[in-house]
Each structure stands twice: as structure tokens, then as C-alpha cells.
Design a protein around this motif. Structure first.
Motif, mmCIF file in Angstrom:
data_model
loop_
_atom_site.group_PDB
_atom_site.id
_atom_site.type_symbol
_atom_site.label_atom_id
_atom_site.label_comp_id
_atom_site.label_asym_id
_atom_site.label_seq_id
_atom_site.Cartn_x
_atom_site.Cartn_y
_atom_site.Cartn_z
ATOM 1 N N SER A 74 0.350 -1.170 0.162
ATOM 2 C CA SER A 74 0.433 0.482 -0.453
ATOM 3 C C SER A 74 1.287 1.269 -0.185
ATOM 4 C CB SER A 74 -0.668 0.046 1.090
ATOM 5 O OG SER A 74 -1.993 -1.089 1.346
ATOM 6 N N LYS A 99 -4.328 -0.682 -4.791
ATOM 7 C CA LYS A 99 -5.758 0.227 -4.217
ATOM 8 C C LYS A 99 -7.493 -0.036 -3.857
ATOM 9 C CE LYS A 99 -8.125 0.842 -8.828
ATOM 10 N NZ LYS A 99 -8.978 1.133 -10.347
ATOM 11 N N TYR A 100 -6.857 -1.571 -3.871
ATOM 12 C CA TYR A 100 -8.668 -2.928 -3.725
ATOM 13 C C TYR A 100 -7.991 -3.038 -1.622
ATOM 14 C CZ TYR A 100 -9.803 -3.147 -7.864
ATOM 15 O OH TYR A 100 -10.549 -2.679 -9.332
ATOM 16 N N TYR A 124 -4.355 1.277 2.024
ATOM 17 C CA TYR A 124 -4.007 2.137 1.042
ATOM 18 C C TYR A 124 -5.290 3.192 1.608
ATOM 19 C CZ TYR A 124 -3.234 3.775 -4.205
ATOM 20 O OH TYR A 124 -2.830 4.805 -5.068
ATOM 21 N N GLN A 125 -6.086 2.161 0.370
ATOM 22 C CA GLN A 125 -7.475 3.548 0.807
ATOM 23 C C GLN A 125 -7.868 4.429 1.697
ATOM 24 O OE1 GLN A 125 -9.712 4.145 -1.626
ATOM 25 N NE2 GLN A 125 -9.397 1.857 -3.164
ATOM 26 N N GLU A 148 -4.839 7.225 1.018
ATOM 27 C CA GLU A 148 -5.646 8.153 -0.108
ATOM 28 C C GLU A 148 -6.495 9.049 0.745
ATOM 29 O OE1 GLU A 148 -3.119 7.530 -2.727
ATOM 30 O OE2 GLU A 148 -5.635 8.092 -3.660
ATOM 31 N N LYS A 178 -13.710 10.745 1.228
ATOM 32 C CA LYS A 178 -12.718 9.843 0.780
ATOM 33 C C LYS A 178 -13.122 9.609 2.568
ATOM 34 C CE LYS A 178 -10.130 8.937 -2.091
ATOM 35 N NZ LYS A 178 -8.767 8.873 -3.398
#
Lengths: 367, 314
Positions: free
Chosen positions: A302, A316-317, A321-322, A325, A338
Motif C-alpha cells: 500500500s 487500490k483495493y 491504501y484507501q 488516500e 474519502k
């Protein structure tokens, strides 16, 4: 329940290894990674001067005017230098040898654009981005001309109206990057605290006393989980404060955004503690073996340790990482969407984990 | 009056029957010893009585309350001292005792008072700020007891509370248990040290393979396996002593099962039921044998335990 929360906090704060691993170590990592890897992972690239040779062959008069206007606009920025050439082949040789940075050929009607890249990766990316932007703009103008030519006449200053420049306000460094990724790492590591909280009671045999006591098991379960929250909040707060004050790491520009960031990480930590508790109750594999390797791999892919390690179609999954972000979106651009999504998803997962965990704790028997 | 009653208790773990139709009662204000080899079902039985584990069949009552119907009330009556020391290493002695007592709903002032009393009771009142890691094994054991009694339970379950402690701490713990009983608590006590059980238990139950093998006072249990007691009489044998005639005469007396002599000590095996020791002593005097000392021995609880549960290793 308050007694359990107080007890958990006292126990945590009196364990010297906890103080090191949960408070000092993450702050040190921000400093070490942020400084030692600053040369490997650059947050900003200096593009410098970009020298481009271009040729024009058989394009329409309108396209000719557009290309010339476009080139003039770029030259006004002072770091793009265009030279028109008739000898494309020689210019390509020059680009291959590093004498210039790229060759661009505008040809045919409808217009096609050919880019011959040079040797500098960053400058190649820059030229590609710019030409891509030009193509998109050109297409848009074409569509407007075909559908409503008057719109262009009525809005002569469309560029200044529609394109807004936003100053980030802070000069970002790798310290800022690692301040966020280490924070994310610590929040996800909270799953270990959750997983070992009941295991610890079992190892110390105190679980028997807790279960014999006339206090409901659901209260006991929630007391234990909530008891872990103050230390996690403290951990996030210390990481934020110390990495900013001691090492000059930047988070968001505005206080509200920082509070939002703190809240997001708190919710994530709580979710991870809840998931860890469920793991500890239902799965009999030591979390060091069952959780930690998965967590390390997720963090690795990530970009937690290096922003260069991101795998297309996989990273990105990954939840880490999310979260990163969302945190970058919040701290760099002040965008909350987000972060809000992360908070909502985490709250739903927490609720499910708490119900599932409380049910398991209620039914579990001591053998 | 029975304080704890276990009736036809059955507990199974899959195919294994840990407790198999077990029944016994514990009288109010007594120290009840629960003995059995490893895996006999002692811990499961204790876990059921202390509400930790549910059971498949039977009935358990504490202070007249059914354990299934009045779990919350029964929890308030019970104090558990587990075999393993169950305390928090990062909390000091007072904090440990206060925390466990707080689970029983005491207010702040009562909490401190009760915790201090419990620590004083186990002889740790001068160690309230000391953390368990800095304590000796015996002190940790005593703290373990304090944590189980600070809320003043009426039924105290002690699971091998003296494992690995020195003689002084053991003596202190055993005296404390007697004191708890004298103050009105009912105590269920398990131990592998038979001497301790002999010393403090008012009645004893021996279980094996989940079943009750024997139950009663120590004397009652001994009489279950033998009716013979051995009497050692130390004397001074005169030169003209007619040993054969003496032995023949004694052997003919009712209740005497055997006689032998070694180093001026005459060993007699006599029936517990037909105790004829008065007449035997008269014969000693008739034969001119002075009595220096008399010692009577029943089989020890150790012997009894091994006889009832077998000598093979488990």
C-alpha cells in the motif's frame, strides 16, 4: 465498566515495552523514514527546462492557429522552449542523444500528434501530460464549435473562469508522507491490541475472576474494548503532536481538517480493536502469526514504507491504501469525502464486530 | 444444614464425561475437601459451582438457590481463589484487590476498606504499594487469596492455594482458611497435599473419573477401607520375660489381629470396632512390662486415597 477502562489504561501505561512500541517507535519511524528515505522517495520533482522541437505538416488553418497559440502559451511559462523544425529525423536523433527533451509532430487533417520522447523520464511524463491536455482541450473546442459556436464568442475568458489554481500552502516533504503512513500503520496495528486483550486475561488467568464476578459479560466485553481506546487516542495524539513539533511534519493546513483526520484515525483504531477482539475470541492462532504477516504485506503493497511500492490493480483495493488516500486527500487538498466514507465504513464494520464479539464472549465457556 | 448441594451432576465435553452423576453436600460453615487425581473432574465441578461452566444434567444449589435460576445472586456469594495466580502484574497489591472487589459493586470508600482488610487478613498490609513482580511466591499466593475474599463472600472456593509456597506462607494460608471458616464462611478446598487436607478439612469427598468414590469425615473415610488400627507400645522387656506365653495370650483377646516385637516396641493390629486396648494394657502390667509410650495409627489419607483411586500413573 469504568473500573475496567481505568485498569486497562493503567496496565498499558505501566508496561515500558508498550511505551516504546506504541509511542516512541512510531515517532522515530516518521523521523527515520522521512529523512533517510527522502532521497529515494521524492515528494516533489523539479522538472526544470523542457526543450522541444516541433514540426507542422498538413494541418488545417484552424488547427495551425490553435497549435501556435498553444505553443505561445507554454513559452510564456518560461520553462518550455519550442523550436520549429523541418528536419524531424535530425531532431529525433538529437532527442535520443539527450540534446533536446522531445520532438512533437502535428500532422494531417483531422490533426494527429506524434511525440518522440527523450531520455529524461520526468520530462517525458511532463510532455505527454501537456500534449494530452492540449488534445482534450482541442476536442472540447471542436465539439463546442460544431454545436454552439456562439458560446465561444460569449465566453472569451473561459480559461480564467473555469481553471482555478489552488496553492497547497505548505511545502511538502517525505516527513509529511510518513507522518500519515505511520499513523495509518499504528491504527491498523491496533488490531493486535484487540486480539491479545482477551488472550492476556486468559494467560494471566484473571479471566476466571472476571467471569465469576456479578457483572454481565456484555458489559465486560465492552469495558475491555473501550478500555483500549484511550491508549489508542493517546498514541495518535502523541504521533501527531511529536512528529509536527519535533520533526516539522505537516498534516492539514486547517485545524478543522486536522480534527477530522484525528477523528478518522480514532474510528479506524476502534474498528481494528473490535476486529482484533473478535479474532482473539474465535480464532485460536497466535495473532503474531495469524494477523501480523497479512498486515505487513498489506502495508508493504500500500506504499506505507515507500510510495514507489504500489502495484497497479492490487494496491487500490487494499484498505490501508484507501485510508492513506483519504488522509492525503484531507491533508493536502482539504477534501473530506474519502475520509467520511472511511469513517462510515469503519463504523459499520465496528458495529458488526462488536455484536459478533459480544455474542461470542457471552457463549464462551472456561474449560 | 447444607450450604452447597450437588445432585446427580453430569457434564460432558463431546464424548468425554467429565462429571458423571456426582452428588455431595457441603454443610454451612465447614471446610470441605474435594480430592481426586488429575482429570478426576474436580476443576469441572468447581467451575460449575462457581457458575463458570454450564452442565448437562443434575442440580446444583448454593444457599438454597438454584444455580441456573439465580446465577447473578449466587455470583455475589462466591469468592474464588484459582489454582493459578490470577493477578495483574502491572497493578500493585492494593490496586489488584480493589479492582476485583470493584466488580462486586462496592463504592469507593467500602472498596478501599474491604481491600485493606483483605490484605491485612493475608498478612500483606505493609505491601500495598508493591507490585506482584516484586513479591515472593508465597506473597503472590496470599495476594491471590486476598483478591478472592475482599468482597466478603459466603462461599469460598480455594483450588490448591498452597502450591509452591514455603512452610511459613503455607502455615499462614491454612490458618487464614480456618479463620475464614470460624468467621462463618463455607469453604470448598482442593489440594494434592493430603496432610493439609487432614489438617484443615471438616469433611472430604474423593472423586475419580467424574464419580464420587467416598465422602465423609476423615475417620469415616478410613473406616471405609480398613477396620484395623495399628498400636505401637514401647516397653522395657525384663530378662525373665515369657514372650511366647504373652503373645499367645494377647492373640486370644477379642479384636486383636496380630502381634510382633522389635527393639522393645510391641506392634499390635487391632480392630477399630472392637477396641480392646484397656484389657491389652492390663495384660502388659500382669506380665511385668512397663508402658513407656503408646502410639496409635490409622492408615493415612494418602494411603486411603491411593487405595480408593488406584496406584497406577495417569
Amino acid at each position: 465498566m469504568i473500573q475496567i477502562i481505568i485498569k486497562e489504561t493503567k496496565e498499558f501505561l505501566r508496561d515500558k515495552s508498550n511505551i516504546f512500541f506504541f509511542f516512541i517507535f512510531p515517532v522515530m519511524l516518521v523521523f527515520l523514514l522521512g529523512n533517510l528515505l527522502a532521497n529515494l522517495d521524492k515528494a516533489e520533482e523539479v522538472i526544470g527546462e523542457v526543450r522541444i522541437h516541433y514540426g507542422i505538416e498538413g494541418i488545417s488553418d484552424i488547427d495551425f492557429v490553435t497549435v501556435k497559440e498553444f505553443i505561445k502559451g507554454l513559452e510564456d511559462r518560461k520553462n518550455f522552449f519550442f523550436n520549429e523544425t523541418d528536419d524531424i529525423a535530425s531532431s529525433i536523433d538529437l532527442a535520443t542523444d539527450g540534446g533536446i527533451d522531445a520532438v512533437v509532430l502535428f500532422k494531417n487533417d483531422p490533426m494527429e500528434i506524434q511525440i518522440y520522447e527523450g531520455t529524461n523520464r520526468i520530462k517525458n511524463r511532463t510532455v505527454n501530460s501537456i500534449m494530452n491536455g492540449f488534445t482534450q482541450l482541442n476536442k472540447a473546442v471542436d465539439i463546442i464549435i460544431k454545436n454552439n459556436k456562439q458560446a465561444l464568442i460569449d465566453q472569451p475568458n473561459y480559461e480564467s473562469d473555469y481553471i482555478m489554481h489552488k496553492d497547497l500552502g505548505i511545502k511538502r516533504t517525505m516527513l509529511d508522507y510518513y507522518a500519515i503512513t505511520m499513523m495509518t500503520m499504528m491504527c491498523f496495528m491496533s488490531i493486535m491490541i484487540g486480539a491479545i486483550c482477551f488472550m492476556g486475561e486468559r494467560q494471566e488467568k484473571t479471566i476466571i475472576r472476571l467471569r465469576i464476578a456479578p457483572i454481565s459479560r456484555v458489559k465486560l466485553f465492552f469495558g475491555k474494548i473501550l478500555g483500549l481506546l484511550p491508549q489508542t487516542l493517546l498514541q495518535i495524539l502523541i504521533l501527531m503532536v511529536f512528529s509536527s513539533l519535533l520533526f516539522g511534519a505537516h498534516y492539514a493546513l486547517y485545524l478543522f481538517d486536522n480534527i477530522h483526520l484525528f477523528f478518522m484515525f480514532t474510528v479506524i483504531s476502534f474498528t481494528m480493536i473490535s476486529l482484533g477482539a473478535v479474532y482473539g475470541l474465535y480464532i485460536d492462532v497466535n495473532p503474531m502469526a495469524g494477523i501480523l504477516p497479512v498486515l505487513w504485506l498489506m502495508m508493504f503493497f500500500s506504499g506505507t514504507y515507500s510510495k514507489e511500492i504500489v502495484i497497479e490493480g492490487l494496491s487500490k483495493y487494499l484498505p490501508i491504501y484507501q485510508v492513506q488516500e483519504a488522509a492525503f486527500d484531507l491533508t493536502i487538498f482539504g477534501r473530506h469525502q474519502k475520509a467520511n466514507t472511511v469513517i462510515i465504513v469503519c463504523l459499520i464494520i465496528s458495529l458488526a464486530a462488536l455484536v459478533f464479539g459480544a455474542m461470542g464472549f457471552l457463549r464462551k465457556e472456561e474449560k | 444444614m447444607s450450604y452447597v448441594a450437588v445432585e446427580n451432576l453430569v457434564k460432558k465435553y463431546g464424548d468425554i464425561t467429565a462429571v458423571d452423576h456426582l452428588s455431595f453436600t457441603v454443610s454451612k460453615g465447614e471446610i470441605f475437601g474435594l480430592l481426586g487425581p488429575n482429570g478426576a473432574g474436580k476443576s469441572t465441578t468447581l467451575n460449575i459451582i462457581t457458575t463458570l461452566t454450564d452442565f448437562d444434567k443434575g442440580k446444583v444449589t448454593v444457599d438454597g438457590l438454584d444455580i441456573r435460576e439465580h446465577k447473578a445472586e449466587i455470583k455475589r456469594l462466591i469468592g474464588m481463589v484459582p489454582q493459578d495466580i490470577a493477578i495483574y502484574d502491572h497493578l500493585n497489591a492494593l490496586e489488584n484487590v480493589k479492582f476485583f472487589a470493584s466488580l462486586y459493586g462496592y463504592g469507593k470508600s467500602d472498596l478501599t476498606r474491604n481491600a485493606m482488610e483483605a490484605l491485612e487478613f493475608v498478612g500483606l498490609s505493609d505491601k500495598i504499594k508493591v507490585k506482584p513482580k516484586q513479591m515472593s511466591g508465597g506473597m503472590r499466593r496470599r495476594l491471590n487469596i486476598a483478591c478472592g475474599i475482599a468482597h466478603k463472600p459466603k462461599l469460598i472456593v480455594l483450588d490448591e492455594p498452597t502450591v509452591g509456597v514455603d512452610a511459613q506462607s503455607r502455615e499462614h494460608i491454612l490458618n487464614s482458611i480456618r479463620l475464614l471458616r470460624d468467621r462463618g464462611a463455607t469453604v470448598i478446598y482442593t489440594s494434592h497435599y493430603m496432610q493439609e487436607v487432614e489438617q484443615i478439612c471438616d469433611s472430604i469427598a474423593i472423586i475419580d473419573k467424574g464419580q464420587l468414590i467416598a465422602c465423609g469425615t476423615e475417620t469415616e473415610l478410613v473406616s471405609m477401607v480398613t477396620d484395623v488400627q495399628t498400636v505401637f507400645i514401647k516397653t522395657k522387656i525384663p530378662i525373665n520375660f515369657e514372650k511366647e506365653t504373652f503373645e499367645k495370650k494377647i492373640k486370644l483377646m477379642p479384636g486383636v489381629k496380630g502381634i510382633s516385637e522389635e527393639d522393645s516396641v510391641i506392634k499390635l493390629d487391632i480392630s477399630v470396632e472392637q477396641n480392646n486396648i484397656g484389657h491389652i494394657i492390663q495384660e502388659f502390667i500382669n506380665f511385668g512390662l512397663p508402658i513407656i509410650s503408646i502410639k496409635s495409627e490409622l492408615p493415612s489419607l494418602d494411603t486411603l486415597f491411593l487405595t480408593l483411586t488406584g496406584r497406577e500413573l495417569r
